[in-house]
Write a protein that holds these residues in place. Structure first.
Motif, PDB file in Angstrom:
ATOM      1  N   GLY A 159       0.910  -1.234   0.155  1.00  0.00           N
ATOM      2  CA  GLY A 159       0.092   0.183   0.123  1.00  0.00           C
ATOM      3  C   GLY A 159       0.596   1.523  -0.035  1.00  0.00           C
ATOM      4  N   HIS A 160       2.074   1.176  -0.154  1.00  0.00           N
ATOM      5  CA  HIS A 160       3.015   2.302  -0.173  1.00  0.00           C
ATOM      6  C   HIS A 160       3.584   2.609  -1.617  1.00  0.00           C
ATOM      7  N   PRO A 161       3.554   3.907  -2.042  1.00  0.00           N
ATOM      8  CA  PRO A 161       4.017   3.834  -3.409  1.00  0.00           C
ATOM      9  C   PRO A 161       5.539   3.873  -3.641  1.00  0.00           C
ATOM     10  N   CYS A 162       5.973   3.331  -4.685  1.00  0.00           N
ATOM     11  CA  CYS A 162       7.387   3.559  -5.061  1.00  0.00           C
ATOM     12  C   CYS A 162       7.876   4.895  -5.246  1.00  0.00           C
ATOM     13  N   ALA A 163       9.045   5.410  -5.500  1.00  0.00           N
ATOM     14  CA  ALA A 163       9.501   6.560  -5.923  1.00  0.00           C
ATOM     15  C   ALA A 163       9.179   6.794  -6.949  1.00  0.00           C
ATOM     16  N   MET A 164       8.029   7.378  -7.569  1.00  0.00           N
ATOM     17  CA  MET A 164       7.719   7.298  -8.804  1.00  0.00           C
ATOM     18  C   MET A 164       8.595   8.454  -9.690  1.00  0.00           C
ATOM     19  N   ASP A 165       8.896   9.390  -9.262  1.00  0.00           N
ATOM     20  CA  ASP A 165       9.665  10.554 -10.002  1.00  0.00           C
ATOM     21  C   ASP A 165      10.985   9.950 -10.250  1.00  0.00           C
ATOM     22  N   ALA A 166      11.695   9.090  -9.694  1.00  0.00           N
ATOM     23  CA  ALA A 166      12.843   8.686  -9.927  1.00  0.00           C
ATOM     24  C   ALA A 166      12.865   7.500 -10.871  1.00  0.00           C
ATOM     25  N   ILE A 167      11.778   6.657 -10.827  1.00  0.00           N
ATOM     26  CA  ILE A 167      11.535   5.571 -11.522  1.00  0.00           C
ATOM     27  C   ILE A 167      10.996   5.816 -12.948  1.00  0.00           C
ATOM     28  N   VAL A 168      10.258   6.897 -13.180  1.00  0.00           N
ATOM     29  CA  VAL A 168       9.838   7.506 -14.379  1.00  0.00           C
ATOM     30  C   VAL A 168      10.849   8.187 -15.138  1.00  0.00           C
ATOM     31  N   GLY A 169      11.555   8.978 -14.302  1.00  0.00           N
ATOM     32  CA  GLY A 169      12.917   9.528 -14.891  1.00  0.00           C
ATOM     33  C   GLY A 169      13.829   8.526 -15.601  1.00  0.00           C
ATOM     34  N   GLU A 178      -1.528  -4.329  -4.500  1.00  0.00           N
ATOM     35  CA  GLU A 178      -2.038  -4.000  -3.156  1.00  0.00           C
ATOM     36  C   GLU A 178      -2.326  -2.621  -2.915  1.00  0.00           C
ATOM     37  N   ALA A 179      -2.615  -1.617  -3.968  1.00  0.00           N
ATOM     38  CA  ALA A 179      -2.343  -0.224  -3.800  1.00  0.00           C
ATOM     39  C   ALA A 179      -3.743   0.588  -4.180  1.00  0.00           C
ATOM     40  N   VAL A 180      -4.679  -0.124  -4.066  1.00  0.00           N
ATOM     41  CA  VAL A 180      -5.912   0.959  -4.305  1.00  0.00           C
ATOM     42  C   VAL A 180      -5.910   1.810  -3.294  1.00  0.00           C
ATOM     43  N   GLY A 181      -6.107   3.345  -3.660  1.00  0.00           N
ATOM     44  CA  GLY A 181      -6.079   4.403  -2.725  1.00  0.00           C
ATOM     45  C   GLY A 181      -4.690   4.942  -2.497  1.00  0.00           C
ATOM     46  N   THR A 182      -3.663   4.325  -3.036  1.00  0.00           N
ATOM     47  CA  THR A 182      -2.226   4.909  -2.940  1.00  0.00           C
ATOM     48  C   THR A 182      -1.922   5.890  -3.914  1.00  0.00           C
ATOM     49  N   LEU A 183      -1.145   7.004  -3.357  1.00  0.00           N
ATOM     50  CA  LEU A 183      -1.139   8.412  -4.329  1.00  0.00           C
ATOM     51  C   LEU A 183       0.476   8.511  -3.967  1.00  0.00           C
ATOM     52  N   TRP A 184       1.138   9.113  -5.020  1.00  0.00           N
ATOM     53  CA  TRP A 184       2.283   9.651  -5.204  1.00  0.00           C
ATOM     54  C   TRP A 184       2.262  11.127  -5.663  1.00  0.00           C
ATOM     55  N   MET A 206       6.657   0.667  12.740  1.00  0.00           N
ATOM     56  CA  MET A 206       5.537   0.469  11.637  1.00  0.00           C
ATOM     57  C   MET A 206       6.027   0.816  10.227  1.00  0.00           C
ATOM     58  N   HIS A 207       5.439   0.403   9.365  1.00  0.00           N
ATOM     59  CA  HIS A 207       5.748   0.603   7.990  1.00  0.00           C
ATOM     60  C   HIS A 207       4.956   2.016   7.702  1.00  0.00           C
ATOM     61  N   ASP A 208       5.598   3.171   8.047  1.00  0.00           N
ATOM     62  CA  ASP A 208       4.738   4.266   7.906  1.00  0.00           C
ATOM     63  C   ASP A 208       5.054   4.809   6.454  1.00  0.00           C
ATOM     64  N   PRO A 209       4.271   6.073   6.123  1.00  0.00           N
ATOM     65  CA  PRO A 209       4.440   6.589   4.744  1.00  0.00           C
ATOM     66  C   PRO A 209       5.822   7.557   5.124  1.00  0.00           C
ATOM     67  N   VAL A 210       6.455   7.561   3.934  1.00  0.00           N
ATOM     68  CA  VAL A 210       7.723   8.446   3.665  1.00  0.00           C
ATOM     69  C   VAL A 210       7.343   9.325   2.454  1.00  0.00           C
ATOM     70  N   GLY A 211       7.659  10.692   2.656  1.00  0.00           N
ATOM     71  CA  GLY A 211       7.876  11.461   1.433  1.00  0.00           C
ATOM     72  C   GLY A 211       6.262  11.783   1.038  1.00  0.00           C
ATOM     73  N   PRO A 212       6.381  12.364  -0.067  1.00  0.00           N
ATOM     74  CA  PRO A 212       4.763  12.933  -0.673  1.00  0.00           C
ATOM     75  C   PRO A 212       3.812  12.183  -0.970  1.00  0.00           C
ATOM     76  N   VAL A 213       3.412  11.076  -0.062  1.00  0.00           N
ATOM     77  CA  VAL A 213       2.620   9.813  -0.404  1.00  0.00           C
ATOM     78  C   VAL A 213       1.327   9.921   0.125  1.00  0.00           C
ATOM     79  N   GLU A 214       0.436   9.055  -0.182  1.00  0.00           N
ATOM     80  CA  GLU A 214      -0.838   8.696   0.420  1.00  0.00           C
ATOM     81  C   GLU A 214      -0.612   7.057   0.707  1.00  0.00           C
ATOM     82  N   HIS A 215      -0.466   6.588   1.901  1.00  0.00           N
ATOM     83  CA  HIS A 215      -0.123   4.902   2.263  1.00  0.00           C
ATOM     84  C   HIS A 215      -1.588   4.713   2.325  1.00  0.00           C
TER      85      HIS A 215
END
Length: 362
Positions: free
Chosen positions: A132-142, A157-163, A269-278
């Motif tokens: 439910g936590h997103p990958c670092a999409m800026d880096a991966i897209v780049g 596992e990521a319905v409702g997950t935002l980057w 805990m597996h907490d959210p890190v960065g500009p995300v919605e876990h």
């Protein structure tokens, strides 16, 4: 004392009414109005142009890979710390999975490790949004844009997950979702495929339905599959989509309750890190000492509390073993526990689970 399962779906709202409508109308197989309603509703929910439904999340991945033209001779970079379906479907497409390590902070694919794994045969990167936590999409897209690689998002596992306020699944060339019985939005079994290119999306629709001709009855113009979702599944999915936000809000509240109750213990805990919605598909903890993980799970089982271990790294599996060391993925796997995470978990049950964890360390 009643046992507490890891997961139990919330089947409220219009589930019964929509399923009964399928039964009364006779549309119970892979045709019926709920299929198109669920597909368009899901696409709108995640912010995609269109979506096509399939029988489960595994065939969704296989369909996406084949529709993108990935096959023999191609390499697909994939995190080893993932459910095995991510890897099996690469193999089933005839391609080669190239395993990379994960980030300790987020548990997600390490973009730098992916960069180092690129070879002349690399065709795609598969970003798996784990638990439910997103990958670092800026880096991966780049990374993909820089090297001309396809990007596939495994959003099982990521319905409702935002980057950065953008729903996962809308960054890649193709993306897939799972609606298994323990997912935030469930259809019992089921999945969804998204694709940016309308040609790829049309290929997905063609391939999932036995490659049937649009102009000639029972004429099939390519080797294809029966990956279709049923109307009953779609009916359940549409009803689930209508209550998805309330489920997500409850899951976040459950995670916050765990966070407060477990503070000060030798775990995190597996907490959210960065500009995300876990989205907290699973509320997870990582113990500091891996030797205590399994005894803690046994202790919780003795208190009637079901848990799950984190996925074993795929590079250690017999059928796809790679002679490499991925220390972060291996450490995360050895230390991780998924706690009961279903939306109807009560405050009393959360307190009981948290107290049982605390009592283990006392």
């Amino acid at each position: 004392m009643a046992s507490i399962p890891v997961y139990r779906p919330r089947l409220t709202g219009n589930v019964t009414a929509y399923v009964n409508e399928c039964l009364s109308s006779g549309w119970i197989s892979s045709r019926g109005e709920f299929i198109s309603k669920f597909e368009s509703g899901f696409a709108e929910y995640v912010g995609a142009a269109e979506a096509t439904s399939v029988a489960n999340g595994t065939v969704a991945l296989h369909l996406a890979l084949v529709a993108l033209g990935i096959g023999p001779g191609d390499e697909v970079i994939v995190p080893s710390l993932t459910y095995i379906a991510s890897v099996n479907t690469i193999l089933q497409a005839g391609a080669t999975p190239i395993f990379v390590d994960s980030l300790e902070t987020t548990l997600q694919l390490d973009p730098q490790a992916a960069h180092k794994a690129i070879t002349p045969r690399t065709r795609a990167v598969m970003a798996v949004h784990l638990y439910g936590h997103p990958c670092a999409m800026d880096a991966i897209v780049g990374l993909c844009e820089e090297h001309g690689l396809l990007l596939i998002e495994d959003c099982a596992e990521a319905v409702g997950t935002l980057w950065k306020e953008q729903h996962v699944g809308t960054f890649g060339d193709a993306a897939t979702f799972s609606f298994f019985g323990n997912k935030t939005v469930t259809t019992g079994e089921g999945g969804m495929v998204l694709a940016k290119d309308p040609i790829v999306m049309e290929r997905c629709r063609h391939l999932k339905s036995q490659g049937v001709s649009k102009t000639r009855e029972y004429w099939h113009d390519t080797l294809a599959y029966n990956y279709r979702m049923t109307n009953i599944q779609a009916a359940i999915g549409l009803a689930q989509l209508e209550i998805a936000e309330s489920i997500l809000e409850r899951k976040k509240a459950i995670a916050e309750s765990y966070r407060g109750a477990l503070v000060g213990l030798p775990l995190r805990m597996h907490d959210p890190v960065g500009p995300v919605e876990h989205s907290f598909w699973m509320c997870s903890i990582l113990v500091d000492d891996p030797s205590r993980r399994d005894p803690l799970r046994e202790h919780l089982a003795g208190h009637g509390i079901e848990t799950r271990p984190f996925f074993p790294p795929a590079h250690l599996m017999p059928h796809c073993r790679a002679n490499i060391s991925l220390p972060v993925a291996e450490s995360i796997s050895d230390r991780g526990i998924n706690l009961p995470s279903y939306p109807d978990l009560t405050s009393e049950e959360i307190e009981r689970i948290s107290e049982a964890i605390a009592s283990f360390y006392r």
